[in-house]
Structures are given as structure tokens and as C-alpha cells.
Design an enzyme around this catalytic site. Sequence first.
Site, PDB file in Angstrom:
ATOM      1  N   GLY A 141      38.215  -7.239 -46.096  1.00 24.84           N
ATOM      2  CA  GLY A 141      38.066  -7.632 -47.494  1.00 24.84           C
ATOM      3  C   GLY A 141      37.704  -9.098 -47.606  1.00 24.84           C
ATOM      4  O   GLY A 141      37.153  -9.709 -46.698  1.00 24.84           O
ATOM      5  N   GLY A 142      38.079  -9.680 -48.733  1.00 25.10           N
ATOM      6  CA  GLY A 142      37.741 -11.083 -48.971  1.00 25.10           C
ATOM      7  C   GLY A 142      38.326 -12.009 -47.920  1.00 25.10           C
ATOM      8  O   GLY A 142      37.837 -13.127 -47.715  1.00 25.10           O
ATOM      9  N   GLY A 198       2.584 -23.517 -38.406  1.00 29.97           N
ATOM     10  CA  GLY A 198       3.781 -23.928 -39.143  1.00 29.97           C
ATOM     11  C   GLY A 198       4.988 -24.002 -38.236  1.00 29.97           C
ATOM     12  O   GLY A 198       5.903 -24.805 -38.464  1.00 29.97           O
ATOM     13  N   ALA A 199       5.004 -23.168 -37.192  1.00 30.61           N
ATOM     14  CA  ALA A 199       6.157 -23.177 -36.290  1.00 30.61           C
ATOM     15  C   ALA A 199       6.215 -24.493 -35.508  1.00 30.61           C
ATOM     16  O   ALA A 199       7.296 -24.992 -35.194  1.00 30.61           O
ATOM     17  CB  ALA A 199       6.093 -21.993 -35.344  1.00 30.61           C
TER      18      ALA A 199
END
Length: 521
Positions: free
Chosen positions: A176-177, A411-412
Site C-alpha cells: 500500500g502507501g 541528440g544522444a
Amino acid sequence: MKEEKMEIEEKIAQLRKLREEAKVGGGTKRIEAQHAKGKLTARERLNLLVDAGTFEEIDPFVTHRCTDFGMAERKFLGDSVVTGYGKINNRLIFASSQDFTVFGGSLSEVASKKICKALDLAADSGVPFVAVLDSGGARIQEGTDSLEGYGEIFTRNILYSGVIPQISVVVGPTAGGAVYSPALTDFFFMVKGLGQSYITGPEIIKAVTGEEVSLEELGGAMVNATKSGNCHFVYETEEECFQQVRRLLSFFPQSCQEKPPFIDTNDDPNRVDEELLHIIPANSAQPYEIKKIITKVVDNGEFMEVHERFARNFIVGFARLGGQSVGILANQPMYLAGVLDIDASDKAARFVRVCDCFNLPLVTFIDVPGYMPGTDQEFRGIIRHGAKLLFAYTEATVPKVSVILRKAYGGAYIAMSSKGLRGDINYAWPTAEIAVMGPEGAVNIIYRDEIKKSANPEETRQRLVREYRDKFANPYVAATRGYIDDVIDPRETRPKLIKVLRALQNKDVCNPPKKHGNIPL
Ligand code: HXC
């Protein structure tokens, strides 16, 4: 006088008795049950974490305040978590370790207060915090008091992020949280077969979606390490896991106010390595193991890889160069040819930021053919995720040194610690190929008509590829413009890196004043 003496002796005896009671948590039967599950107790875990005999407990007498559901009669000294401080390699840390023998390690209001107190003391004293998690989650009998307790812990994880190193070790259920605390800390360790982390369990999943999945398949250590990438380190045993937590902290300063510790590794800073000439295949389409290069360069070949099983096309981890802790980043040609994709960008960006928080210089080894093409990546947000890496490298103010080994395309090339993104020193090996794109792709675009019209298109195409390769597929065009600071002999990579890191060790730059940047999340 005699009476007074008796009184203090009685008090000491009472204290001893209470301490003994506190030490057994939920009782010997529950300790046996914990061992029968193959799990250690909260205190046994702390003893593995810290240097022998250094752990000092705080708050051993705290008990919960719940009176509902018959809880007034069910109290255990210390409640469901052991907190305190100790030393790792002779350096102070604060820690908490959930005690599954007390209400399944569930988080009560007071357990939260104990953890928060230890976290506050760690931050106030500027020392790391290690949380050991083994818990059934929120204390059901306490309702919102318990839930608020989680909020208090998360707040501290967040406010102290980047102030002190925070490590979570999941050696039991964390559902859970509750699992957001490990997710908020710098490093998330798990032990196979013991750690389980998920937001909604198998029963709820089945009820809501009809999907059937086992606990291990849903939230076991391997799933968290390989598929979701939530967890950074997975080990077979608790002993090994705590040993590696200790090793990890050896690379870190105690807080953001300090530099990482220098450790004399006895490895010659001027050591050159002939084999570095023979790792990269002559054919640039062929893969090779980047870790062979990393381990030949760093001190004694010791490299602590982080996130080893996630986004395997990108390698991150810690090492030392001339005794100085560094964060290493590298493309991995063995997987997906080392392309940058969504997971690699997330992994690398997060790593850059943790190093920058704690003053570890960044050393980047580059061999990247570009970004991963395809609708899957585009639709899932390679633009947004890829942007994180640009942001992280540029924002980082620690020394940033890179070595282009082979491909650095498009771009890399820019994303990988380039000069344009405030790289301090950018080296290249003579084998580097730096261009907007690879020769085949480039020639097909810029010479499309010429190839089509020629008498022998294939021969023309091959000639143009050769010409393009001669012109761009080398480091010298970039070096003539100063985008590459020097082209180095591969054998001398180690001494070159150590010298330049020493030259940059007092680098001191600040980003423009602001509340905080807005990294694309
Ligand atoms: C109170 C709890 C408890 C809880 C376990 N216990 N979970 N007590 N609150 N959340 C107690 C049991 O009653 C039992 O008490 C002891 O711990 C050991 O539990 P067992 O079930 O016997 O152990 P095991 O078989 O190993 O199973 C462990 C378990 C299971 C898988 C964790 O106990 C379980 O499913 N618990 C509930 C999990 C859960 O739903 N928690 C709430 C999640 S929601 P005795 O007296 O017999 O020793 C949540 C929200 C957080 O946490 C939100 C944060 C924002």
C-alpha cells in the site's frame, strides 16, 4: 544511607528487567515464528548493519496509546520499531528497523513518532539514515492516527532528500502507501524471497480487474528490480544485503555539506592498461561489454553497480579513481546497442541527481548510437523522459568528465554530458565517431538524388559512406571546435581521468537563484 543504596539498586534491577523485556519485542514465540519464516529479527538486522557493538537504542520504552479493540491490554515495550544510532565503518548513522514480532511490524502512531525522531536527529546531525522495513502496513486498530504517521515519515523523507543519504532495506511485506517511503529514499534494497512491495495486493487486483497474480510475481524483489525499476539492489540473503548497504555508504559523504571520503586504494594513479586497446571491436556494428572498460580504469577494478537489472542498455554505479568516489555512467553496447530509451533516461537522470546531491563527480563513458526509435517509445513519452537526462546533467554542479569511446550520434551525443550541457572536460578516444547521425543514414538522406541518378547506385552509396565516415566519424572535427577537450590514448584513460578530477576538485559553481527548477517528470 544504606536504605538509599538499596533503593537505587532496586531501580537499576528494574531498569535491567525492562530492558530485557524490551529486547524480546513481541515475545520469544513470535521471534521463533520470525526465524521459522527465514527472517531475522529487527535487532539482529541492526547488528548486521552497524559495526559490532556500536548500536545504541533510543525510545525502548515507548508503547502505543490505542485503547480500542482490546489494545489497552496488549502493549509491548518499544512498540513495533527499533530505532537508534550506530557506526558503519566508524562513521555515524541513524536507523530504524521494524519489528514484525509486534503486531506484524505495523505502523502505529508512536512507531511513526519514533522513526521521525530518529530521522530528525539524523538530519540535524548531518548523518545518513537507514530504514529496515518488514511490516503489515498501517496499524489497523489505530485508523487515521497510523495513516497520518506515514504522512509524517514521507514528509521527512522528502525534506531531507539531498540533505543526508537515505537508504531503505525491504526485508518483509511493504504494501500500500507504505511503500512510498522506500520509493522516496535515495536507494531501495530488497532481499529475494523476503521483500515484497506493491500498492494493491493480489486479492484487490483480482476483484477489480479479474487478473490473477501471485504475491511474488506482483511485488517480489526481482519484479521490482527488473520490471518496474523501483528497487536498486537485490540480494539472496539478509547478511549479504546489509554488507552491501555498508559498502554503498562508503562512497558517500555523511551529508550534502561534506565531500565524499577519500580512501587510499593502493592502486597506482598512473597505471596504464594495454588491454584497453583491444576491447572495442574493429567493426563498429559489433557489441562489447562496457564493464570491461570501466573495471580496467577504476581503482582495483571495483565497481558497485546500481540498478543492475533495470534498463540494462545503460550502466550506472560507484567506483573510486585515485581514492576519490565517483559516479560512473555508461552506455552498454551489449543491450539494445546501448541506445537511450525511456527507462535508461529515467535511470541515468536519477543517478546524476543523487551524485550531484552528495558531491560525487560524474564520469561518463559514451558509446551511443542514438535514441530508441519506434511508436512504443514515442507514445510512452521518450521526449518527456529523455528530457530528464538533459535537465539532470545540465543542472548538476559537480565536476563532469566524459570519454567518448566510439559512437556519439545526434541528440544522444548532446544528452551524454556534452560540452553544450556544461560538461567540464570531454575526452574522446581516437575511435570516436561524432556526428548528427551514422554514415549510412546520413548518406541516404543528403545524397538521395545523387545515388538514385548514378550509373551504379550501390557503388556510389558505398563511396559516399566512406567519404562521410572519413570526414565525420572521428573525434577531430569536434576537437577543432573545442567540443572535445582532448583526444586521448585509450591506454592512458585512468591517469587522464584522475589528473583532471584532481584539477576540478575545488570546482564551485552555482545555478541561477530560483525556488527550484521544474524537471520534466
Ligand atoms: C495490526 C497487524 C497488521 C496490521 C499484521 N498484524 N498486520 N496488526 N495492523 N496492519 C498482526 C497480525 O494480527 C498478527 O498478530 C501479526 O501481526 C502477524 O501477522 P500474520 O498475519 O500472522 O503474519 P503473516 O502470515 O506473515 O502475514 C503478514 C501479512 C498479513 C501479509 C502482512 O499480516 C497481512 O496481510 N496484514 C494486513 C496487511 C494490510 O492490509 N495492511 C494495511 C495496508 S494499508 P499476532 O497477535 O497474531 O501476532 C496501509 C496504508 C498505508 O498500510 C497508507 C500510507 C499512506
